[in-house]
Design a protein around this motif. Structure first.
Motif, PDB file in Angstrom:
ATOM      1  N   LYS A 102      29.955 -78.832  40.252  1.00  0.00           N
ATOM      2  CA  LYS A 102      28.649 -79.529  40.541  1.00  0.00           C
ATOM      3  C   LYS A 102      28.343 -79.665  42.045  1.00  0.00           C
ATOM      4  N   ASP A 103      29.242 -79.895  42.946  1.00  0.00           N
ATOM      5  CA  ASP A 103      28.992 -80.112  44.275  1.00  0.00           C
ATOM      6  C   ASP A 103      28.642 -78.707  45.043  1.00  0.00           C
ATOM      7  N   THR A 104      29.391 -77.599  44.604  1.00  0.00           N
ATOM      8  CA  THR A 104      29.261 -76.652  45.309  1.00  0.00           C
ATOM      9  C   THR A 104      27.732 -75.741  44.586  1.00  0.00           C
ATOM     10  N   MET A 105      27.464 -76.137  43.492  1.00  0.00           N
ATOM     11  CA  MET A 105      26.122 -75.719  43.048  1.00  0.00           C
ATOM     12  C   MET A 105      25.100 -76.256  43.637  1.00  0.00           C
ATOM     13  N   ILE A 106      25.397 -77.229  43.828  1.00  0.00           N
ATOM     14  CA  ILE A 106      24.165 -78.235  44.735  1.00  0.00           C
ATOM     15  C   ILE A 106      23.948 -77.613  46.135  1.00  0.00           C
ATOM     16  N   LYS A 107      25.105 -77.309  46.619  1.00  0.00           N
ATOM     17  CA  LYS A 107      24.937 -76.611  48.045  1.00  0.00           C
ATOM     18  C   LYS A 107      24.320 -75.189  47.766  1.00  0.00           C
ATOM     19  N   GLN A 108      24.999 -74.481  47.011  1.00  0.00           N
ATOM     20  CA  GLN A 108      24.291 -73.067  46.746  1.00  0.00           C
ATOM     21  C   GLN A 108      22.773 -73.151  46.362  1.00  0.00           C
ATOM     22  N   MET A 109      22.402 -74.140  45.411  1.00  0.00           N
ATOM     23  CA  MET A 109      20.911 -74.007  45.302  1.00  0.00           C
ATOM     24  C   MET A 109      20.139 -74.433  46.186  1.00  0.00           C
ATOM     25  N   THR A 110      20.602 -75.536  47.022  1.00  0.00           N
ATOM     26  CA  THR A 110      20.098 -76.007  48.586  1.00  0.00           C
ATOM     27  C   THR A 110      19.811 -74.845  49.429  1.00  0.00           C
ATOM     28  N   ALA A 111      20.696 -73.947  49.278  1.00  0.00           N
ATOM     29  CA  ALA A 111      20.534 -72.686  50.190  1.00  0.00           C
ATOM     30  C   ALA A 111      19.480 -71.812  49.469  1.00  0.00           C
ATOM     31  N   LEU A 112      19.420 -71.556  48.603  1.00  0.00           N
ATOM     32  CA  LEU A 112      18.546 -70.859  47.668  1.00  0.00           C
ATOM     33  C   LEU A 112      16.938 -71.256  47.907  1.00  0.00           C
ATOM     34  N   ILE A 113      16.974 -72.521  48.094  1.00  0.00           N
ATOM     35  CA  ILE A 113      15.610 -72.949  48.106  1.00  0.00           C
ATOM     36  C   ILE A 113      15.099 -72.811  49.694  1.00  0.00           C
ATOM     37  N   ASN A 114      16.006 -72.761  50.438  1.00  0.00           N
ATOM     38  CA  ASN A 114      15.717 -72.238  51.961  1.00  0.00           C
ATOM     39  C   ASN A 114      15.846 -70.794  52.120  1.00  0.00           C
ATOM     40  N   ARG A 115      16.199 -70.111  51.371  1.00  0.00           N
ATOM     41  CA  ARG A 115      16.451 -68.643  51.733  1.00  0.00           C
ATOM     42  C   ARG A 115      15.540 -67.999  52.636  1.00  0.00           C
ATOM     43  N   PRO A 116      16.350 -67.316  53.663  1.00  0.00           N
ATOM     44  CA  PRO A 116      15.153 -66.524  54.553  1.00  0.00           C
ATOM     45  C   PRO A 116      14.630 -65.374  54.053  1.00  0.00           C
ATOM     46  N   ASP A 117      13.597 -64.822  54.303  1.00  0.00           N
ATOM     47  CA  ASP A 117      13.148 -63.593  54.136  1.00  0.00           C
ATOM     48  C   ASP A 117      13.787 -62.634  54.558  1.00  0.00           C
ATOM     49  N   GLY A 118      14.336 -61.755  53.473  1.00  0.00           N
ATOM     50  CA  GLY A 118      15.668 -60.554  53.969  1.00  0.00           C
ATOM     51  C   GLY A 118      14.862 -59.313  54.323  1.00  0.00           C
ATOM     52  N   ARG A 119      13.579 -59.140  54.181  1.00  0.00           N
ATOM     53  CA  ARG A 119      12.879 -57.933  53.932  1.00  0.00           C
ATOM     54  C   ARG A 119      12.818 -57.204  55.484  1.00  0.00           C
ATOM     55  N   LYS A 120      12.722 -58.143  56.599  1.00  0.00           N
ATOM     56  CA  LYS A 120      12.452 -57.397  57.830  1.00  0.00           C
ATOM     57  C   LYS A 120      13.708 -56.988  58.451  1.00  0.00           C
ATOM     58  N   THR A 121      14.953 -57.636  58.003  1.00  0.00           N
ATOM     59  CA  THR A 121      16.293 -57.180  58.417  1.00  0.00           C
ATOM     60  C   THR A 121      16.612 -56.074  57.713  1.00  0.00           C
ATOM     61  N   LEU A 122      16.083 -56.015  56.235  1.00  0.00           N
ATOM     62  CA  LEU A 122      16.642 -54.569  55.582  1.00  0.00           C
ATOM     63  C   LEU A 122      15.729 -53.348  56.230  1.00  0.00           C
ATOM     64  N   ARG A 123      14.703 -53.545  56.708  1.00  0.00           N
ATOM     65  CA  ARG A 123      13.747 -52.468  57.411  1.00  0.00           C
ATOM     66  C   ARG A 123      15.009 -51.705  58.701  1.00  0.00           C
ATOM     67  N   GLU A 124      15.604 -52.870  59.031  1.00  0.00           N
ATOM     68  CA  GLU A 124      16.467 -52.438  60.418  1.00  0.00           C
ATOM     69  C   GLU A 124      17.706 -51.910  60.204  1.00  0.00           C
ATOM     70  N   VAL A 125      18.328 -52.082  59.003  1.00  0.00           N
ATOM     71  CA  VAL A 125      19.488 -51.794  58.539  1.00  0.00           C
ATOM     72  C   VAL A 125      19.938 -50.093  58.788  1.00  0.00           C
ATOM     73  N   GLU A 126      20.909 -49.974  59.430  1.00  0.00           N
ATOM     74  CA  GLU A 126      21.320 -48.525  59.801  1.00  0.00           C
ATOM     75  C   GLU A 126      22.487 -47.795  59.017  1.00  0.00           C
ATOM     76  N   CYS A 127      23.363 -48.835  58.580  1.00  0.00           N
ATOM     77  CA  CYS A 127      24.436 -48.096  57.764  1.00  0.00           C
ATOM     78  C   CYS A 127      24.402 -47.715  56.242  1.00  0.00           C
ATOM     79  N   PRO A 128      24.850 -46.695  55.838  1.00  0.00           N
ATOM     80  CA  PRO A 128      24.796 -46.676  54.339  1.00  0.00           C
ATOM     81  C   PRO A 128      24.677 -47.605  53.401  1.00  0.00           C
ATOM     82  N   THR A 129      23.580 -47.477  52.779  1.00  0.00           N
ATOM     83  CA  THR A 129      23.430 -48.774  51.767  1.00  0.00           C
ATOM     84  C   THR A 129      23.331 -48.226  50.046  1.00  0.00           C
TER      85      THR A 129
END
Length: 231
Positions: free
Chosen positions: A147-174
């Motif tokens: 329970k406790d870790t789930m609450i932390k994980q879902m709190t993190a997801l609620i405030n999840r950053p937009d990853g799209r800008k970072t993805l456009r700058e990725v240079e390594c094989p993906t």
């Protein structure tokens, strides 16, 4: 042959078990380490990963672990040799997602944690034809995370950053990998990511929903093996 260091990041309410098949096979070519994600923000999870990882490493993240992997690249782009994003949604959360996670957090705090995975999460996590054993494994992982870790994980997801800008700058094989029947992180999401990455390969796993590593373990292993060995 020198083994490549490989960090594996699990998804919400998942542990090492989700990688068990792949770990047993990949250890021939990689020094594998699964890092658990137990903070209440994606940014702090990424810091934990960087503290536990070697100087340079390959990085594979599944679902929420994929969001953390993107943040790891944002914080330390030169340390990540190769990146694999599996069954992930890089977009900021939608209002209905936030409301769902808040509902589950409330249920957990009210003593109903054990009903969340089997009755609410599981129907969207696997394909209709998935074996019953896979569902049992998912429920056991959730109970182990607790329970406790789930609450932390879902709190993190609620405030999840937009990853799209970072993805456009990725240079390594993906590697981008998703289940053909993934209802949570769709093939369209992965196709869109593929458009914006300069060195990427898209692999769609047939006859699989969201939990690709459990539903089609051999196909996922093959994709990861090829990703690790390709220059």
């Amino acid at each position: 042959m020198k083994k490549i260091p490989l960090i594996l990041l699990p998804g919400t309410l998942c542990d090492d078990t989700m990688w068990e098949f792949q770990l047993n096979k990949l250890k021939k070519i990689a020094d594998c380490k699964v890092i658990s994600l137990q903070r209440d923000s994606i940014e702090e999870m990424a810091k934990d990963v960087l503290e536990q990882a070697p100087d340079r490493f390959a990085l594979a993240g599944f679902s929420m672990g994929g969001n953390v992997a993107i943040e790891v690249v944002k914080q330390a782009p030169k340390r990540v040799l190769k990146l694999a994003l599996m069954d992930i949604n890089p977009n900021p959360p939608r209002l209905e997602q936030i409301e769902g996670w808040k509902k589950f957090i409330g249920m957990a705090r009210e003593g109903n944690f054990s009903s969340i995975t089997p009755h609410y999460l599981l129907p969207n996590m696997v394909s209709p034809n998935a074996e019953d054993q896979i569902s049992s494994t998912i429920i056991k992982m959730a109970e182990h995370i607790g329970k406790d870790t789930m609450i932390k994980q879902m709190t993190a997801l609620i405030n999840r950053p937009d990853g799209r800008k970072t993805l456009r700058e990725v240079e390594c094989p993906t590697l981008l990998l998703t289940g053909e029947e993934d209802a949570l992180c769709t093939t369209d999401m992965h196709k869109e990511m593929n458009k914006h990455l300069s060195h990427s390969e898209l692999v769609i796993i047939k006859s699989s929903g969201h939990m690709t590593t459990l539903e089609q373990p051999e196909a996922v292993y093959s994709a990861l093996h090829n990703w690790l060995l390709n220059k």
